[in-house]
Design a protein around this motif. Structure first.
Motif, short mmCIF file in Angstrom:
data_model
loop_
_atom_site.label_atom_id
_atom_site.label_comp_id
_atom_site.label_asym_id
_atom_site.label_seq_id
_atom_site.Cartn_x
_atom_site.Cartn_y
_atom_site.Cartn_z
N MET A 1 0.81 -1.19 0.00
CA MET A 1 0.00 0.00 0.00
C MET A 1 0.87 1.27 0.00
O MET A 1 0.52 2.23 -0.66
CB MET A 1 -0.90 -0.04 1.21
CG MET A 1 -1.93 1.01 1.14
SD MET A 1 -3.16 0.48 2.26
CE MET A 1 -4.54 1.14 1.68
N TYR A 2 1.94 1.25 0.73
CA TYR A 2 2.85 2.38 0.75
C TYR A 2 3.39 2.65 -0.65
O TYR A 2 3.51 3.80 -1.06
CB TYR A 2 3.99 2.09 1.74
CG TYR A 2 5.06 3.15 1.74
CD1 TYR A 2 4.84 4.37 2.38
CD2 TYR A 2 6.28 2.93 1.12
CE1 TYR A 2 5.82 5.33 2.37
CE2 TYR A 2 7.26 3.89 1.12
CZ TYR A 2 7.03 5.10 1.75
OH TYR A 2 8.00 6.06 1.75
N ILE A 3 3.69 1.62 -1.38
CA ILE A 3 4.22 1.76 -2.73
C ILE A 3 3.18 2.41 -3.64
O ILE A 3 3.52 3.25 -4.46
CB ILE A 3 4.63 0.38 -3.29
CG1 ILE A 3 5.78 -0.16 -2.45
CG2 ILE A 3 5.03 0.48 -4.74
CD1 ILE A 3 6.15 -1.57 -2.78
N PHE A 4 1.95 2.06 -3.46
CA PHE A 4 0.87 2.66 -4.26
C PHE A 4 0.82 4.18 -4.02
O PHE A 4 0.77 4.97 -4.96
CB PHE A 4 -0.48 2.03 -3.91
CG PHE A 4 -1.64 2.73 -4.55
CD1 PHE A 4 -1.91 2.57 -5.89
CD2 PHE A 4 -2.46 3.56 -3.79
CE1 PHE A 4 -2.99 3.20 -6.48
CE2 PHE A 4 -3.54 4.20 -4.39
CZ PHE A 4 -3.80 4.02 -5.73
N PHE A 5 0.83 4.60 -2.77
CA PHE A 5 0.76 6.03 -2.47
C PHE A 5 2.00 6.78 -2.95
O PHE A 5 1.90 7.87 -3.52
CB PHE A 5 0.57 6.24 -0.96
CG PHE A 5 -0.81 5.95 -0.49
CD1 PHE A 5 -1.86 6.75 -0.89
CD2 PHE A 5 -1.06 4.87 0.35
CE1 PHE A 5 -3.15 6.46 -0.46
CE2 PHE A 5 -2.33 4.60 0.77
CZ PHE A 5 -3.39 5.39 0.38
N VAL A 6 3.14 6.21 -2.78
CA VAL A 6 4.38 6.88 -3.17
C VAL A 6 4.50 6.93 -4.69
O VAL A 6 4.83 7.97 -5.26
CB VAL A 6 5.60 6.17 -2.54
CG1 VAL A 6 6.91 6.70 -3.12
CG2 VAL A 6 5.60 6.32 -1.03
N ASN A 7 4.24 5.84 -5.34
CA ASN A 7 4.45 5.78 -6.79
C ASN A 7 3.33 6.47 -7.57
O ASN A 7 3.60 7.12 -8.58
CB ASN A 7 4.59 4.33 -7.25
CG ASN A 7 5.89 3.72 -6.79
OD1 ASN A 7 6.84 4.44 -6.51
ND2 ASN A 7 5.94 2.40 -6.73
N MET A 8 2.11 6.37 -7.15
CA MET A 8 0.99 6.89 -7.92
C MET A 8 0.54 8.27 -7.46
O MET A 8 0.54 9.21 -8.23
CB MET A 8 -0.19 5.92 -7.87
CG MET A 8 0.13 4.58 -8.48
SD MET A 8 0.54 4.79 -10.19
CE MET A 8 -0.55 3.67 -10.92
N LEU A 9 0.16 8.40 -6.25
CA LEU A 9 -0.42 9.65 -5.77
C LEU A 9 0.62 10.75 -5.59
O LEU A 9 0.33 11.92 -5.83
CB LEU A 9 -1.19 9.41 -4.48
CG LEU A 9 -2.42 8.52 -4.61
CD1 LEU A 9 -3.07 8.32 -3.26
CD2 LEU A 9 -3.41 9.09 -5.60
#
Length: 104
Positions: free
Chosen positions: A1-9
């Motif tokens: 989930m952290y990767i999603f926020f860092v990479n996308m948002l």
């Protein structure tokens, strides 16, 4: 989930911030350009008005000169002069025409 926020948002947020900065800079440039154009238009209008004033002064002075010259020219135009004499041109031939025939 952290990767999603860092990479996308996070990248999307950076992009939005960059666009907001660009829009604000463009607005400032538009305001500066509009102000510069307004100043240039005012300068051009001032030049045009000064040229128009000079032209009207020039025309007024020409009218004054014409009014002053009219009384001076009026007496000279009242005299009637005789039309110029035409010179008659006399043609002279260099060789006299002779009608002598040779005898045989």
């Amino acid at each position: 989930m952290y990767i999603f926020f860092v990479n996308m948002l996070f990248h999307a947020h950076k992009r939005v911030e960059a666009l907001k900065e660009k829009v604000s800079k463009d607005r400032l440039q538009d305001v500066a350009t509009a102000h510069r154009r307004r100043l240039e238009n005012e300068e051009l209008e001032a030049r045009l008005n000064s040229l128009r004033e000079e032209e009207t002064k020039k025309q007024d002075s020409e009218v004054d000169i014409a009014v002053i010259k009219e009384p001076v020219d009026a007496p000279s135009s009242s005299f009637t002069s005789s039309p110029p004499k035409e010179d008659t041109v006399v043609s002279q031939s260099t060789k006299p025409v002779t009608s002598k025939k040779k005898r045989k």
